[in-house]
Write an enzyme that holds these catalytic residues in place. Structure first.
Site, PDB file in Angstrom:
ATOM      1  CE1 TYR A 135      58.211  38.229   1.854  1.00  0.00           C
ATOM      2  CE2 TYR A 135      58.156  36.611   0.243  1.00  0.00           C
ATOM      3  CZ  TYR A 135      58.337  36.946   1.518  1.00  0.00           C
ATOM      4  OH  TYR A 135      58.497  35.973   2.487  1.00  0.00           O
ATOM      5  CE  LYS A 187      60.068  46.003  16.537  1.00  0.00           C
ATOM      6  NZ  LYS A 187      60.085  45.226  17.919  1.00  0.00           N
ATOM      7  CG  ASP A 220      58.609  42.601  19.416  1.00  0.00           C
ATOM      8  OD1 ASP A 220      57.665  43.087  19.129  1.00  0.00           O
ATOM      9  OD2 ASP A 220      59.463  43.131  19.779  1.00  0.00           O
ATOM     10  CG  ASP A 244      57.605  33.896   5.035  1.00  0.00           C
ATOM     11  OD1 ASP A 244      56.852  32.971   4.661  1.00  0.00           O
ATOM     12  OD2 ASP A 244      58.867  33.965   5.068  1.00  0.00           O
ATOM     13  CG  ASP A 248      56.721  28.934   8.441  1.00  0.00           C
ATOM     14  OD1 ASP A 248      55.811  28.901   7.461  1.00  0.00           O
ATOM     15  OD2 ASP A 248      57.899  28.536   8.157  1.00  0.00           O
TER      16      ASP A 248
HETATM   17  C1  IPM Z   1      55.570  30.912   1.757  1.00  0.00           C
HETATM   18  C2  IPM Z   1      56.835  30.799   1.434  1.00  0.00           C
HETATM   19  C3  IPM Z   1      57.225  31.528   0.331  1.00  0.00           C
HETATM   20  C4  IPM Z   1      57.239  32.910   1.065  1.00  0.00           C
HETATM   21  C5  IPM Z   1      58.670  31.338  -0.331  1.00  0.00           C
HETATM   22  C6  IPM Z   1      58.706  29.971  -0.917  1.00  0.00           C
HETATM   23  C7  IPM Z   1      59.096  32.212  -1.339  1.00  0.00           C
HETATM   24  O1  IPM Z   1      57.613  30.721   2.518  1.00  0.00           O
HETATM   25  O2  IPM Z   1      54.648  31.023   0.854  1.00  0.00           O
HETATM   26  O3  IPM Z   1      55.246  31.220   2.771  1.00  0.00           O
HETATM   27  O4  IPM Z   1      58.012  33.491   1.505  1.00  0.00           O
HETATM   28  O5  IPM Z   1      56.237  33.479   0.681  1.00  0.00           O
HETATM   29 MN    MN Z   2      56.866  31.058   4.234  1.00  0.00          MN
END
Ligand code: IPM
Ligand code: MN
Length: 351
Positions: A135, A187, A220, A244, A248
């Site tokens: 990042y 990893k 993974d 990240d 999700d």
């Molecule tokens: C999150 C989002 C951000 C990230 C994006 C919007 C830059 O996906 O906060 O998880 O990748 O950190």
């Molecule tokens: Mn994200």
């Protein structure tokens, strides 16, 4: 007096933040604490109108607050990357919010896409490194636009950055519950330099925490286990990009983006709390988006600014509201956005 900076941001951000502030007002009354808020208009609309995202002076101003509550960043008329880098990542980096803390907890009666898994199976926390890895924006192009084009994006891992993140995770794991297991997700079989550093630092620091069981998963395999045996996890610590992605996945197993909250934490400075779901532009202004993630982010904020009881009470109230809702998804809740906020307030008052 606590000072809270509020950035509604883009899309549905302002709508969900409004509900979080409504609940904040109620819990402050009940718990008897004083706070003041100041709103900032950073986001896509201001950028489109003025060409400016956020100035260094404005970032400096944010340092004077106890915490920041953020709605969402991402505007359909602004090219990908501009607001993300110019606002969200800039704040994370400039305010040195080196931890991204994302609890994965299935609340009562919330639909879980995993067969035969319930609230007793899904309750862990992901500590994502938040200022390094892929990042940092290091890298670039050569021969851009030609057949010989080369694009590099460097993964940056500093000893200091890795260590401070690991230490935070060990400390958190120690005080979380009796499970006391910290899983490093990386990893090491492919990233034999970058993640070798993580692996060595992890094992060195582990020696200082003899009460904590250490564990390791390749990323993974972690995705596989999160779906198959989520009850296995207690605390996970991982790199920025892996964090990240797996958060999700975590949001889905806890019942969706409508419930997923996160904190960008600088343990020595100003932290920023947000629902992790994004700006959901197609639902903007319809009063259908789920505000619980923003309300839970606000609860995390309270815990971080020494209002633990208040934060716990808000989360308890959310856990009593989820069984009253038809679904956690936008438009299907059986209530509007503002009605869900009202329900949380009412539940707080009557508990
Ligand atoms: C999150 C989002 C951000 C990230 C994006 C919007 C830059 O996906 O906060 O998880 O990748 O950190
Ligand atoms: Mn994200």
């Amino acid at each position: 007096m606590k000072k809270i900076a509020v950035i509604g941001g883009d899309g549905t951000g302002p709508e969900v933040v409004r509900e979080a502030l409504k609940v904040l007002k109620e819990i402050a009354r009940l718990e008897n604490f004083k706070y003041e808020t100041q709103s900032f208009d950073f986001g896509g609309d201001r950028y489109l109108a003025t060409g400016q995202i956020i100035t260094d002076e404005e970032v400096a101003q944010l340092r004077n607050f106890d915490a920041i509550l953020l709605g969402a960043v991402g505007h359909p008329d602004v090219a990908p990357g501009i607001l993300e880098k110019g606002l969200l990542l800039k704040l994370r980096f400039d305010l040195d919010q080196y931890i991204n803390l994302r609890p994965v907890k299935l609340y009562p009666s919330v639909d879980c896409p995993l067969k035969d898994k319930g609230p007793e199976d899904i309750d862990f926390v992901i500590v994502r490194e938040n200022t390094e890895g892929l990042y940092t924006g290091s890298g670039g192009f050569t021969y851009k636009g030609t057949a010989n084009e080369v694009a590099t994006q460097l993964m940056v891992n500093t000893r200091t950055g890795v260590e401070r993140c690991l230490r935070y995770a060990f400390e958190l794991c120690r005080k979380r519950n009796d499970k006391k297991m910290l899983t490093l997700v990386a990893k090491t079989n492919v990233l034999t330099f970058a993640h070798d550093l993580w692996w060595r630092a992890f094992n060195e620091i582990a020696a200082e925490y003899s009460d904590i069981k250490t564990d390791y998963n390749h990323v993974d395999a972690c995705c596989m286990w999160m779906v198959k045996n989520p009850e296995y996890y207690d605390t996970i610590v991982t790199t920025n990009m892996f964090g990240d992605i797996i958060t999700d996945l975590g949001a889905m197993i806890q019942g969706g983006m409508g419930l997923a909250a996160g904190g960008n934490i600088n343990p020595q400075g100003v932290s920023m709390f947000e629902p992790i779901g994004g700006s959901a532009p197609k639902y903007t202004g319809q009063d259908v988006i789920n505000p619980l993630a923003a309300i839970c982010a606000m609860a995390m904020m309270l815990r971080t600014i020494d209002l633990e009881t208040a934060g716990d009470r808000v989360e308890q109230a959310v856990m009593r509201v989820t069984p009253q809702m038809k679904s956690m998804s936008a438009g299907k809740m059986g209530y509007s956005t503002h009605q869900v906020g009202d329900l949380v307030c009412k539940t707080l008052t009557t508990d």
